[in-house]
Design an enzyme around this catalytic site. Sequence first.
Site, PDB file in Angstrom:
ATOM      1  N   GLU A 119      38.774  68.231 -58.921  1.00  0.00           N
ATOM      2  CA  GLU A 119      38.878  69.427 -58.091  1.00  0.00           C
ATOM      3  C   GLU A 119      39.592  69.063 -56.788  1.00  0.00           C
ATOM      4  OE1 GLU A 119      36.094  73.301 -57.123  1.00  0.00           O
ATOM      5  OE2 GLU A 119      35.207  71.488 -57.943  1.00  0.00           O
ATOM      6  N   TRP A 127      34.248  83.229 -48.149  1.00  0.00           N
ATOM      7  CA  TRP A 127      35.449  82.488 -48.495  1.00  0.00           C
ATOM      8  C   TRP A 127      36.667  83.182 -47.884  1.00  0.00           C
ATOM      9  CZ3 TRP A 127      30.917  81.866 -50.664  1.00  0.00           C
ATOM     10  CH2 TRP A 127      30.582  80.648 -51.235  1.00  0.00           C
ATOM     11  N   GLU A 131      26.367  68.136 -52.597  1.00  0.00           N
ATOM     12  CA  GLU A 131      26.718  69.519 -52.948  1.00  0.00           C
ATOM     13  C   GLU A 131      25.473  70.357 -53.223  1.00  0.00           C
ATOM     14  OE1 GLU A 131      29.730  71.830 -55.999  1.00  0.00           O
ATOM     15  OE2 GLU A 131      29.057  69.813 -56.512  1.00  0.00           O
TER      16      GLU A 131
END
Length: 865
Positions: free
Chosen positions: A460, A528, A741
Amino acid sequence: MAVSISHVSFEHHRPAFGIGETTPRISWRFGGTAVDWEQTGYDLEIKRGPDGVPKVFNVDSSDSILVPWPDEPLGSAESASVRARAHGKDGQPSADWSDTYTVETGLLRSEDWAGAIPIAADRDTEVDAAHQPILFRKAFDVNSTVTSARLYITAFGLYVAEINGKRVGDHVLAPGYQAYNFRHVYDTYDVTDLIQGGANVLGATVGEGCKPRNLYGDTLGLQSLLVITAQDGSKQTIKSDLDWHANTGPIITSNIYDGELYDATKEIKGWSSPGLNESSWLGVKELSPPAGVSIVSPDGPPIKRTEEVKIKEIFQSKSGKTIIDFGQNLVGWLKVTVNGPAGTNISFVHAEVMDNGEIGTRPLRTAKATDTLILSGNTTKTWEPSFTFHGFRYVQVTGWPSTTPLDADSVTAVVVHSDMERTGYFECSHELLSKFHENVIWGLKGNFLSVPTDCPQRDERLGWTGDAHAFMPTSNYLYDTSGFWRGWLKDASFEQFRNGLNIPPVYIPSDDPSDTERDRVRFPTAIWGDVVVGNPYALYQSTGDKVMLNDQFPGAQAWIDKGIPRNENGLWDRSKTQFGDWLDPKAPPEDAGAATTSKSLVADAYLIQMTRLLSELSAALNKPDLATQYATQRETLIKAFQAAWITPYPIIANETQTALALALHFDLYTDAAARATASSTLRSIIANNTYLVGTGFAGTQQLGFALTDINATSDFYKMLLQTTVPSWLYQVSMGGTTTWERWDSMLPDGNVNPGEMTSFNHYAFGSVADWVHQKVGGLAIGEPGWKTVKVAPEPGGGITWAKARYLSPYGEVRSSWTVGDDGFRLEVSVPPNAKAEVTLPGRNETETVGSGTRSFFVEGYKIPG
C-alpha cells in the site's frame, strides 16, 4: 540581556538551494535570554552573486517570519547571500548581524533547460512486467578552470547520479513521489568538487521504484542538465540528449513492494568513470513525458539516510531460519558487507513482527519485501538497495556465506525519511508514556517519505488523507513539516480539481494516472475529503503562512460548497460511502469500518467543524463576508444535526465515546442542560468501559480535548495510562516500538490480528500526542506561527514532572514542571519577539509574559485524581 539571530531561512526550504521562488520570503529565529524583548525593525543585507555589492534594506516592522523579499526578483539559477539584523525597543539591545545564509534558485522556465530532453534507452520496454533499471552515461571534457558546477536532474522513475564514479549528493529515492501527471520534481546539486580537468563522465541509474508501475509513463527515463561555470565566466552545458549511452547493469529488478534483486556478477566496472569502452552500450531515444506536466523545483525536503541502527539480536526461528532483530520497527533498508564465493545468493525478507515463532509476513499481503544479493566472488562487497524501502524490525536471512560472520559489523539497518528538522520534544515521569511518545516519533519517521504514507511495509504505502488529517497537528509539533505538507497539498489541489470534480481522492497522489472518474479512489467521503480544509488550517496555525493558505483556500471552499453531496437539510447525503470511525476497537478483524457510531453522524459532525474552520480561514485571509457566510451556515447545520441526531433521542443517536466527543468538542450542543447531560454521559460510558478507548480514526484525535472541554481531564489521564487493550500503552506493554494501525494489531496472546489490514507502523492513533504536548507538556499554539504560545499544563495521572520544548519560528519555547510536597513549580522560556500566555493549574487567571525565562509556583498544589 543578550539577544541574537540564530538562524535565517527562506520560505519553507531546508536548505534554500535550487528553489522555485524568485522573491523568497525570509524568516529568522532568535536566541538569547533577553527579557521582554520585542523587535521594532530589521535590516536585511543582500549580496547578489560572488562579485555583487551588498545592499542593505531597513524596515520598521515587528515581523520576523515570512517577511517580504525586499530586492528585485532573483533570476534563474541565481544565488544571493543574505544576513539579518533586528532592533529592539528603546532601551533594548539590537540583535547583531546574523551569519550569512545563501539562497539559490533553480531552473525557473522550460527554456532554462537549454534543450535538455527526456531520454530513454533505445530498447523495448518491459510490458506488464518489472522494468529493469537502466544505466545512463555521458562522457565530456572540461578544458578550463571550474569555479562552480550545478546538476539539475530528474527521472521518469527514481535515480541515483554519479560523476566520475562518485555519488552525487545524499538524496535517496529521488525525486520522490508526486502527482506525476501534474508536476514532476527535479533536484539541484552543487557538483563543483566532482568535476575535474580533462575527461569526465556523468552517469545515472534509473529504477522503477514504485508499484503499480508506469505512474510516469511506461518507460524509464532521465532528464538532466549539468552547467559548468569557468573562471572567465563562460558556461559549458552537458544536457540529456541523443548523444548519451545506456545499458542494463547489476540491478535486475527493484520496486518498493517486492524489493531489489542485485547481481554483482553483472557489475560494469568504471561505468560512470572516464575511459570506458562504450561500443557495447545502447544508444538512447527521446522520451515523450505525459502531456501538460510541469517540471518544478521541490517544496519539501528530499528523502535522506538519517541514522543507522545496529543489530540487537540474532536468533533462530522455530523452523531453524536465521532471524536478525534490530530492536526497533523502522523504515529503510539494510547495509550489507559480505565476502563469499561467486554466485552466492543471499536473501533478506523483512517484516515487522514475529508470528508463531516465524517471521510475520502475512500482514505484508502481496508485498514480497525481499532483497536478494548475488555475489561476484571477487572481493568484499558493501551493498545497499537503491530503489526500494521496507518497514521492518526483523529480517530473515538465507544463503549467508560461512566466509563472513553475520554480526553487527556485517549488517546494519539504514533509516530513511524526508529530511525534516526535528522541532518538538516531550518527556515525563511516566516511563511508558515517554516510550509511547518515542513510538509516535518513529511512526512519523517511518511514514513521511515524500508523502504521508499510511504504512510503510505492506502493498500500500499511499498518502491516505484520513490518516494525514488526524495526525497533522502532531506532526507539525514534532518536525518542521511546512515544506513537506506544502508540496503534498499542491498535489491535493490538483487531484481535487482534476476534471472539475472538486473531490480529492482518498489517497494523494492517486496511484492511477488514468483514473478520471469517481471510482474507489475518487469519491466524496468525510474526514478523508475534509483534509483539504483541516490540513491547510493546521499548517496555517503552525506557520502563520497566509500565502500557503491563500493557495489552498479555493480547494477548501470548493469542497464545502460543491464537493460534498448534501441532503435536503444541508447535511451529508446518506447514500454516499463513508469510512466513519474507522477501526473502532469493536470493529471485527474482517471489517475495519464496522464501527459502533453511525458513519453518517460522524460525517455530519465533521462537516459542521470543517465549516467552522473555513469561516476562520476566511477571516484570516481578510474575507469578512465569507467568514460571516460560513459562520451562519454552520449555525444552520447545527440545527439540522440536532434535528437528525440529538432531539429524537434522550442524548444522541449513538451513546458512544466518538459520538459524544465529536458533539461536545465541535460544540454541537447549544442547550447548556443538554450539554451537561452529554458530558456526564460520556464520563459514565468511559468509566463503565474501565477507562479503555472506544474510538477509531474519527474520534481518537478529538477525545482528549473533548474531555478537557468538560473539565474531565482526569478521566482522560486514566484512559491515556491504561495498559490493557484497547489503549495506547497496551502497544508499549506488548513491546511495540511504533504506533499500530489497530488497537490490537497484536493480540494479548502474542498472535497477530487476523485482519487483512494489520500494520504495526500506522500513525493515526498517535494523534493523541497532540493532547499530550498541550496538556501534559503544556505547550500549545496561541497565535498562528507561534507568535504567542499558550503554556497551560494540566497535571494528572500521578505524573510528577514533564518537559516539553518546541523550536518555533521565533526560537525555542520550553515548559518544564514538577509537583512536589510543597506544590507545583513551572519554568517557562520564551524566545525574543514572542510572548506566552501562562495559565497555572488550579487558577483561572492567565498571565501574559514576554521573552526570557520565568518561574512560577502554586503553593500546596496536588495532582488531581
